[in-house]
Design a protein around this motif. Structure first.
Motif, PDB file in Angstrom:
ATOM      1  N   PHE A 253      36.408  57.748   2.641  1.00 13.32           N
ATOM      2  CA  PHE A 253      37.113  58.156   1.424  1.00 13.32           C
ATOM      3  C   PHE A 253      36.838  59.611   1.055  1.00 13.32           C
ATOM      4  N   PHE A 254      35.645  60.094   1.359  1.00 16.07           N
ATOM      5  CA  PHE A 254      35.255  61.401   0.852  1.00 16.07           C
ATOM      6  C   PHE A 254      35.030  62.466   1.926  1.00 16.07           C
ATOM      7  N   CYS A 255      35.174  62.118   3.203  1.00 17.40           N
ATOM      8  CA  CYS A 255      34.942  63.129   4.232  1.00 17.40           C
ATOM      9  C   CYS A 255      36.083  64.149   4.242  1.00 17.40           C
ATOM     10  N   VAL A 256      35.790  65.332   4.780  1.00 17.01           N
ATOM     11  CA  VAL A 256      36.847  66.328   4.935  1.00 17.01           C
ATOM     12  C   VAL A 256      37.690  65.941   6.151  1.00 17.01           C
ATOM     13  N   GLU A 257      38.961  66.300   6.129  1.00 20.18           N
ATOM     14  CA  GLU A 257      39.867  65.837   7.184  1.00 20.18           C
ATOM     15  C   GLU A 257      39.409  66.277   8.570  1.00 20.18           C
ATOM     16  N   ARG A 258      38.864  67.469   8.680  1.00 24.32           N
ATOM     17  CA  ARG A 258      38.458  68.003   9.993  1.00 24.32           C
ATOM     18  C   ARG A 258      37.496  67.064  10.714  1.00 24.32           C
ATOM     19  N   CYS A 259      36.728  66.281   9.967  1.00 24.60           N
ATOM     20  CA  CYS A 259      35.763  65.362  10.581  1.00 24.60           C
ATOM     21  C   CYS A 259      36.447  64.305  11.448  1.00 24.60           C
ATOM     22  N   HIS A 260      37.687  63.977  11.140  1.00 27.07           N
ATOM     23  CA  HIS A 260      38.398  62.963  11.920  1.00 27.07           C
ATOM     24  C   HIS A 260      38.719  63.440  13.334  1.00 27.07           C
ATOM     25  N   TYR A 261      38.592  64.743  13.569  1.00 24.83           N
ATOM     26  CA  TYR A 261      38.938  65.307  14.874  1.00 24.83           C
ATOM     27  C   TYR A 261      37.717  65.805  15.646  1.00 24.83           C
ATOM     28  N   CYS A 262      36.555  65.650  15.064  1.00 18.85           N
ATOM     29  CA  CYS A 262      35.339  66.201  15.677  1.00 18.85           C
ATOM     30  C   CYS A 262      34.867  65.345  16.851  1.00 18.85           C
ATOM     31  N   LEU A 263      34.517  65.999  17.955  1.00 18.99           N
ATOM     32  CA  LEU A 263      33.996  65.307  19.139  1.00 18.99           C
ATOM     33  C   LEU A 263      32.472  65.408  19.248  1.00 18.99           C
ATOM     34  N   ASP A 264      31.868  66.231  18.413  1.00 19.52           N
ATOM     35  CA  ASP A 264      30.479  66.640  18.634  1.00 19.52           C
ATOM     36  C   ASP A 264      29.510  66.047  17.614  1.00 19.52           C
ATOM     37  N   LYS A 265      29.344  64.744  17.624  1.00 17.90           N
ATOM     38  CA  LYS A 265      28.398  64.109  16.718  1.00 17.90           C
ATOM     39  C   LYS A 265      26.964  64.551  16.992  1.00 17.90           C
ATOM     40  N   LEU A 266      26.640  64.799  18.251  1.00 15.24           N
ATOM     41  CA  LEU A 266      25.249  65.045  18.655  1.00 15.24           C
ATOM     42  C   LEU A 266      24.888  66.527  18.708  1.00 15.24           C
ATOM     43  N   ASN A 267      25.752  67.394  18.181  1.00 15.47           N
ATOM     44  CA  ASN A 267      25.434  68.816  18.029  1.00 15.47           C
ATOM     45  C   ASN A 267      24.983  69.441  19.349  1.00 15.47           C
ATOM     46  N   GLN A 268      25.863  69.371  20.335  1.00 14.76           N
ATOM     47  CA  GLN A 268      25.482  69.714  21.696  1.00 14.76           C
ATOM     48  C   GLN A 268      25.254  71.194  21.956  1.00 14.76           C
ATOM     49  N   PHE A 269      25.650  72.087  21.038  1.00 12.01           N
ATOM     50  CA  PHE A 269      25.464  73.518  21.270  1.00 12.01           C
ATOM     51  C   PHE A 269      24.204  74.072  20.599  1.00 12.01           C
ATOM     52  N   ALA A 270      23.405  73.209  19.994  1.00 14.97           N
ATOM     53  CA  ALA A 270      22.151  73.622  19.367  1.00 14.97           C
ATOM     54  C   ALA A 270      21.058  73.803  20.418  1.00 14.97           C
ATOM     55  N   ASP A 271      19.922  74.356  19.994  1.00 17.15           N
ATOM     56  CA  ASP A 271      18.746  74.436  20.873  1.00 17.15           C
ATOM     57  C   ASP A 271      18.059  73.073  20.959  1.00 17.15           C
ATOM     58  N   ILE A 272      17.914  72.440  19.814  1.00 18.42           N
ATOM     59  CA  ILE A 272      17.447  71.052  19.745  1.00 18.42           C
ATOM     60  C   ILE A 272      18.333  70.336  18.742  1.00 18.42           C
ATOM     61  N   SER A 273      18.779  69.139  19.108  1.00 22.37           N
ATOM     62  CA  SER A 273      19.549  68.307  18.188  1.00 22.37           C
ATOM     63  C   SER A 273      18.630  67.235  17.610  1.00 22.37           C
ATOM     64  N   PHE A 274      18.784  66.968  16.314  1.00 24.09           N
ATOM     65  CA  PHE A 274      17.923  66.024  15.610  1.00 24.09           C
ATOM     66  C   PHE A 274      18.769  64.969  14.901  1.00 24.09           C
ATOM     67  N   GLY A 275      18.330  63.720  14.962  1.00 21.71           N
ATOM     68  CA  GLY A 275      19.006  62.658  14.236  1.00 21.71           C
ATOM     69  C   GLY A 275      18.091  61.467  14.056  1.00 21.71           C
ATOM     70  N   ASP A 276      18.639  60.403  13.507  1.00 22.30           N
ATOM     71  CA  ASP A 276      17.858  59.173  13.365  1.00 22.30           C
ATOM     72  C   ASP A 276      17.740  58.469  14.708  1.00 22.30           C
ATOM     73  N   ASN A 277      16.622  57.820  14.907  1.00 22.99           N
ATOM     74  CA  ASN A 277      16.402  57.083  16.151  1.00 22.99           C
ATOM     75  C   ASN A 277      16.791  55.623  15.961  1.00 22.99           C
ATOM     76  N   TYR A 278      17.990  55.276  16.436  1.00 26.06           N
ATOM     77  CA  TYR A 278      18.459  53.898  16.394  1.00 26.06           C
ATOM     78  C   TYR A 278      18.320  53.197  17.750  1.00 26.06           C
ATOM     79  N   CYS A 279      17.669  53.850  18.696  1.00 30.96           N
ATOM     80  CA  CYS A 279      17.507  53.249  20.014  1.00 30.96           C
ATOM     81  C   CYS A 279      16.616  52.004  19.929  1.00 30.96           C
ATOM     82  N   GLU A 280      16.874  51.068  20.805  1.00 33.51           N
ATOM     83  CA  GLU A 280      16.111  49.820  20.799  1.00 33.51           C
ATOM     84  C   GLU A 280      14.887  49.867  21.704  1.00 33.51           C
TER      85      GLU A 280
END
Length: 411
Positions: A253-280
């Motif tokens: 409901f509140f995201c900006v429209e551009r987010c619907h077209y983004c392919l890069d959830k994992l921030n692949q052009f950074a030096d290090i990408s950081f996120g939550d660890n949901y791995c099992e």
């Protein structure tokens, strides 16, 4: 071309990079539909086109990617948790970003960092300059609203030799790389800490939560039940917690429209990408999963050198790239490519430039058009502040959610 064309096509991500590079400082944010959109004062504009050249919203180029375009290059993948208990308690997950930044500034490896330090969003949220002497108390935890990084960009151009830490979502990182390339800045001067991102929201989400009486908003807080955290509101000194699923459901409901077209959830052009660890993957006993662990994708030699320098400050466990891919539901980004094709057909140019062999393997299915229309309809409800309808949509899903809903992999 000017940034106004990006705004007109609803592709602006409100990152502020255009304002940061403007030589006449004649771009300001105008609040419209929940977003602070760049507006040019034509009395001062010299038509240099810099604002459009560096904009990450107009398009993203993946044609040079030799790896999976949805994951990017990786030298090592880790689960990590800071050994600093105070930082860990304050953080949204494993406290790795804050610990690294404080150490890098303390040891004068970098001169400054640009960070967010507000939990109130009555006005546009900007990053501010932090040095080794700064108080970092208000910098941890996640913000899911768009962040204006114009101060960071202006500082880069005014202090070309400064060594800076820049933290942000994938669109920001792509925009910063555009700035570095166009102005011929020294890439070695910048540590790009990229955050996993599954949609950024506009400021109407803040107005929505103010209907609950919020004076401060914590999109993620471990205070009530540990990681991965619930939504936290503060009013008149009293704290209220909402189920984390609410945060996930409101994004449409509140995201900006551009987010619907983004392919890069994992921030692949950074030096290090950081996120939550949901791995099992089972973690070592000394890593307290309830306190939160971060998922790290170390992507560049610069990133590897930085993390190796401070490795003793973290508990770590190696992860498989394939498990991160699965746990972060990266396959869902393939639908974003199709949505981007719909948008590209409307505006007359490609939003996502990918290698031809990749494009040929991404097929439209009968559900895509319906999904796309549904997303745009929900976004319109949020943009136009149809809060009662939004609340019905969110809370009806929440009330009928099954217990397994708490295992969502989304951010």
């Amino acid at each position: 071309m000017k940034i106004s064309s990006v705004v007109e096509n609803n592709l602006c991500v409100s990152c502020g990079i255009c304002a940061g590079v403007c030589p006449k400082k004649c771009i300001v944010g105008t609040f419209e539909g929940g977003s602070y959109l760049p507006t040019i004062d034509e009395n001062f504009c010299v038509n240099c086109g810099l604002c459009h050249k560096v904009c990450p919203g107009k398009s993203a180029d993946y044609t040079a990617c030799t790896e999976d375009i949805f994951f990017g290059a990786a030298t090592k993948c880790l689960a990590a948790q800071t050994k600093d208990k105070a930082i860990l308690a304050q953080s949204a997950s494993g406290g790795v970003v804050t610990t690294l930044i404080k150490n890098l500034l303390r040891d004068k490896i970098y001169d400054a960092a640009f960070l967010v330090d507000s939990y109130n969003h009555d006005a546009e949220t900007f990053t501010n300059l932090y040095t080794a002497e700064s108080d970092f108390t208000s910098t941890p935890k996640s913000r899911y609203v768009t962040i204006n990084q114009s101060r960071a960009v202006s500082y880069m151009l005014e202090h070309r030799d400064a060594k800076l830490i820049l933290v942000g979502s994938s669109c920001f990182v792509q925009g910063i790389l555009n700035v570095i390339a166009h102005f011929k800045l020294n890439r070695e001067n910048y540590f790009l800490a990229g955050l996993f991102c599954d949609k950024t929201m506009n400021y109407n989400v803040w107005d929505y939560f103010k209907t609950f009486g919020a004076e401060k908003l914590f999109f993620r807080t471990k205070e009530q039940s540990g990681w991965p955290g619930n939504v936290g509101l503060e009013r008149q000194g009293r704290k209220i917690f909402l189920p984390r699923q609410v945060r996930m459901q409101m994004k449409d409901f509140f995201c900006v429209e551009r987010c619907h077209y983004c392919l890069d959830k994992l921030n692949q052009f950074a030096d290090i990408s950081f996120g939550d660890n949901y791995c099992e993957t089972p973690l070592p006993a000394q890593m307290d999963k309830k306190s939160g662990t971060s998922c790290l994708i170390i992507r560049t030699a610069r990133g590897a050198k930085i993390f190796d320098r401070y490795g003793e400050d973290f508990l770590t466990h190696e992860l498989a790239a394939e498990e991160i891919y699965k746990s972060q539901n990266i396959d869902a980004r393939k639908a974003n490519y199709i949505f981007g094709e719909y948008k590209s057909a409307q505006i007359g140019y490609l939003i996502n430039k990918v290698p031809p062999e990749i494009a040929h393997g991404l097929y439209e299915n009968p559900n895509h058009a319906r999904q796309y229309e549904s997303l745009l309809a929900k976004q319109k409800m949020g943009r136009e502040k149809f809060f009662p309808k939004v609340a019905v949509e969110i809370w009806s899903k929440q009330l009928h959610a099954t217990p397994s809903a708490g295992k969502s992999r989304r951010q």
